[in-house]
Design an enzyme around this catalytic site. Structure first.
Site, PDB file in Angstrom:
ATOM      1  N   VAL A 189       0.824  -1.213   0.000  1.00  0.00           N
ATOM      2  CA  VAL A 189       0.000   0.000   0.000  1.00  0.00           C
ATOM      3  C   VAL A 189       0.860   1.265   0.000  1.00  0.00           C
ATOM      4  O   VAL A 189       0.669   2.172  -0.807  1.00  0.00           O
ATOM      5  CB  VAL A 189      -0.939  -0.001   1.231  1.00  0.00           C
ATOM      6  CG1 VAL A 189      -1.652   1.331   1.385  1.00  0.00           C
ATOM      7  CG2 VAL A 189      -1.939  -1.148   1.126  1.00  0.00           C
ATOM      8  N   SER A 247      -9.089  -2.305   7.695  1.00  0.00           N
ATOM      9  CA  SER A 247      -9.265  -3.445   6.800  1.00  0.00           C
ATOM     10  C   SER A 247     -10.695  -3.945   6.961  1.00  0.00           C
ATOM     11  O   SER A 247     -11.316  -3.743   8.012  1.00  0.00           O
ATOM     12  CB  SER A 247      -8.281  -4.539   7.199  1.00  0.00           C
ATOM     13  OG  SER A 247      -8.667  -5.764   6.646  1.00  0.00           O
ATOM     14  N   TYR A 287      -5.967  -9.077  15.141  1.00  0.00           N
ATOM     15  CA  TYR A 287      -5.608  -8.028  14.172  1.00  0.00           C
ATOM     16  C   TYR A 287      -6.782  -7.063  13.992  1.00  0.00           C
ATOM     17  O   TYR A 287      -6.602  -5.835  14.000  1.00  0.00           O
ATOM     18  CB  TYR A 287      -5.259  -8.733  12.859  1.00  0.00           C
ATOM     19  CG  TYR A 287      -5.032  -7.880  11.653  1.00  0.00           C
ATOM     20  CD1 TYR A 287      -3.799  -7.263  11.423  1.00  0.00           C
ATOM     21  CD2 TYR A 287      -6.021  -7.717  10.680  1.00  0.00           C
ATOM     22  CE1 TYR A 287      -3.580  -6.521  10.283  1.00  0.00           C
ATOM     23  CE2 TYR A 287      -5.803  -6.976   9.536  1.00  0.00           C
ATOM     24  CZ  TYR A 287      -4.588  -6.377   9.338  1.00  0.00           C
ATOM     25  OH  TYR A 287      -4.360  -5.642   8.202  1.00  0.00           O
ATOM     26  N   PRO A 309     -10.053  -0.693   3.370  1.00  0.00           N
ATOM     27  CA  PRO A 309      -9.926  -1.324   2.058  1.00  0.00           C
ATOM     28  C   PRO A 309     -10.268  -2.803   2.103  1.00  0.00           C
ATOM     29  O   PRO A 309     -10.049  -3.477   3.109  1.00  0.00           O
ATOM     30  CB  PRO A 309      -8.439  -1.165   1.715  1.00  0.00           C
ATOM     31  CG  PRO A 309      -7.808  -0.418   2.836  1.00  0.00           C
ATOM     32  CD  PRO A 309      -8.748  -0.459   4.002  1.00  0.00           C
ATOM     33  N   THR A 310     -10.767  -3.300   0.992  1.00  0.00           N
ATOM     34  CA  THR A 310     -10.982  -4.721   0.822  1.00  0.00           C
ATOM     35  C   THR A 310      -9.625  -5.399   0.568  1.00  0.00           C
ATOM     36  O   THR A 310      -8.587  -4.745   0.648  1.00  0.00           O
ATOM     37  CB  THR A 310     -11.970  -4.940  -0.350  1.00  0.00           C
ATOM     38  OG1 THR A 310     -12.369  -6.291  -0.326  1.00  0.00           O
ATOM     39  CG2 THR A 310     -11.355  -4.585  -1.692  1.00  0.00           C
ATOM     40  N   LEU A 331      -6.301  -6.549  -1.086  1.00  0.00           N
ATOM     41  CA  LEU A 331      -5.525  -5.785  -2.071  1.00  0.00           C
ATOM     42  C   LEU A 331      -4.473  -6.643  -2.740  1.00  0.00           C
ATOM     43  O   LEU A 331      -4.070  -7.674  -2.196  1.00  0.00           O
ATOM     44  CB  LEU A 331      -4.829  -4.621  -1.360  1.00  0.00           C
ATOM     45  CG  LEU A 331      -5.742  -3.708  -0.538  1.00  0.00           C
ATOM     46  CD1 LEU A 331      -4.912  -2.803   0.352  1.00  0.00           C
ATOM     47  CD2 LEU A 331      -6.631  -2.893  -1.460  1.00  0.00           C
ATOM     48  N   LYS A 360       2.365 -19.858  -6.711  1.00  0.00           N
ATOM     49  CA  LYS A 360       2.163 -21.316  -6.795  1.00  0.00           C
ATOM     50  C   LYS A 360       1.952 -21.762  -8.252  1.00  0.00           C
ATOM     51  O   LYS A 360       2.548 -22.748  -8.689  1.00  0.00           O
ATOM     52  CB  LYS A 360       0.949 -21.738  -5.958  1.00  0.00           C
ATOM     53  CG  LYS A 360       1.197 -21.744  -4.455  1.00  0.00           C
ATOM     54  CD  LYS A 360      -0.071 -22.235  -3.737  1.00  0.00           C
ATOM     55  CE  LYS A 360       0.069 -22.237  -2.235  1.00  0.00           C
ATOM     56  NZ  LYS A 360      -1.189 -22.644  -1.562  1.00  0.00           N
ATOM     57  N   ASP A 377     -10.900 -21.634   5.893  1.00  0.00           N
ATOM     58  CA  ASP A 377     -11.584 -20.826   4.874  1.00  0.00           C
ATOM     59  C   ASP A 377     -11.672 -19.356   5.296  1.00  0.00           C
ATOM     60  O   ASP A 377     -11.713 -18.463   4.470  1.00  0.00           O
ATOM     61  CB  ASP A 377     -13.030 -21.334   4.689  1.00  0.00           C
ATOM     62  CG  ASP A 377     -13.143 -22.373   3.593  1.00  0.00           C
ATOM     63  OD1 ASP A 377     -12.194 -22.506   2.788  1.00  0.00           O
ATOM     64  OD2 ASP A 377     -14.181 -23.057   3.539  1.00  0.00           O
TER      65      ASP A 377
END
Ligand SMILES: NC(=O)C1=CN([C@@H]2O[C@H](COP(=O)(O)OP(=O)(O)OC[C@H]3O[C@@H](n4cnc5c(N)ncnc54)[C@H](OP(=O)(O)O)[C@@H]3O)[C@@H](O)[C@H]2O)C=CC1
Ligand SMILES: C[C@H]1O[C@H](OP(=O)(O)OP(=O)(O)OC[C@H]2O[C@@H](n3cnc4c(=O)[nH]c(N)nc43)[C@H](O)[C@@H]2O)[C@@H](O)[C@@H](O)C1=O
Length: 307
Positions: free
Chosen positions: A16, A108, A137, A164-165, A167, A188, A270
């Site tokens: 960022v 976030s 967090y 923000p979503t 990033l 990966k 998940d």
């Protein structure tokens, strides 16, 4: 901000911060103050005070933080809550005591309740339980939002908070243990292609939904809001649509040009089932994201190849 305002970008080498720095440089802001974490450890109050006393920045983009993906957050919760509380407390407090004009705090979307209605409106903050993998967090980030609002109320500071979503972009973290999903999958699939591996392992079930914003769009929104927004109320920053982790993996597989299989490692968490932000407020303030997912992914993969 004027072109010669003294602007401190905290965390200017990160995903960022580096995007904010490039945006400011491109727009002609020329009085930028920068320190690496080695030069200035923002967890250390004395170092932060000495820096603010010497430099007296007028505008602060607080993009320095302890950041990581789902597994890093889950495995090192103490580091995430401690470092973030220390960094943000030191910087937010010093900005007030050394007379800064304005500060932008980066939160976030993990601050929203795990089961909040979608899309996530700003007013859903503190209306339910958080996602356990990143609760420490998220609590540090919520403390940051409340600290900004409290300083505004009690001391008359001008602090703004943005949410923000997820990033991605240049200078992302590609370490497979600590990164977020998008850079992890770029690496990966790339490595599987290079080594002709038969499959790539994607964590979890592939069903969680995530929204992704290109870091340079986020930077543009942050600079825009620093110049055009002054209110206690936080602002979501996102694109307004999401996709499943399975769909994301298929997109990245195509961008990289990998032809093997995708397997899901269901022993990995998940996390939140969905966290799509409502961007009505941001749009009504006059800002909209412009980079499409296909364009952003191509750019991010190109950056990975070159770096
Ligand atoms: N990445 C994402 O998907 C999202 C990020 N955000 C938020 O954006 C902000 C920035 O995240 P991002 O750019 O991804 O993170 P990065 O990990 O890419 O960068 C973090 C930066 O913080 C600096 N930093 C870390 N610890 C310290 C310290 N003790 N003292 C001084 N500087 C320190 C680092 O400096 P150095 O390089 O010098 O070591 C680094 O440049 C965070 O607040 C995060 O919560 C919000 C939503 C999503
Ligand atoms: C920005 C945000 O980031 C974090 O929340 P998250 O969105 O859950 O983070 P993530 O990007 O790590 O995972 C998204 C999804 O993707 C799946 N997934 C598949 N394969 C890989 C993989 O290889 N790596 C990773 N990391 N995830 C993978 C993973 O299992 C999960 O279902 C928090 O730190 C939170 O604090 C925060 O703010």
């Amino acid at each position: 901000m004027n072109k010669n305002s003294k602007i401190y970008v905290a965390g200017h080498r990160g995903l960022v911060g580096s995007a904010i720095l490039r945006n400011l440089q491109k727009e002609g802001y020329e009085n930028l103050v920068l320190r690496t974490s080695k030069e200035l450890d923002l967890r250390e109050k004395n170092q932060v005070d000495t820096f603010f006393a010497e430099e007296r920045p007028e505008y602060i983009f607080l993009a320095a933080a302890k950041v990581g993906g789902i597994v890093a957050n889950n495995e090192f919760p103490a580091d995430f809550i401690r470092d973030n509380l220390l960094i943000q407390t030191n910087v937010i407090d010093a900005s007030y005591r050394y007379g800064a004009t304005k500060l932008l705090f980066l939160g976030s979307t993990c601050i929203y309740p795990k089961m909040a209605p979608q899309p996530l409106k700003e007013e859903y903050l503190l209306t339910g339980e958080l996602e356990p993998t990143n609760e420490p967090y998220a609590i540090a980030k919520i403390a940051g939002i409340k600290m900004c609002q409290s300083y505004n109320r009690q001391y008359g500071t001008k602090y703004i908070s943005v949410m923000p979503t997820n990033l991605y972009g240049p200078e992302d973290n590609f370490d497979l243990q600590t990164s977020h999903v998008l850079p992890a999958l770029i690496r990966k699939f790339h490595e599987a292609k290079e080594s002709n591996l038969p499959f790539v392992e994607v964590w979890g079930t592939g069903t969680p939904l995530r929204e992704f914003l290109y870091s340079e769009d986020l930077a543009d929104a942050c600079v825009y809001l620093m110049n055009n927004y002054s209110s206690d109320e936080m602002v979501n920053i996102g694109v307004g649509h999401d996709l499943s982790i399975k769909e994301l993996a298929e997109k990245i597989k195509a961008v990289v040009g990998y032809t093997g299989e995708i397997k899901f490692d269901k022993t990995k968490p998940d996390g939140t089932p969905r966290k799509l932000v409502d961007v009505t407020k941001l749009n009504s303030l006059g800002w909209k994201a412009t980079t499409s997912m296909d364009e952003g992914l191509t750019k991010a993969y190109q950056w990975f190849l070159e770096n």
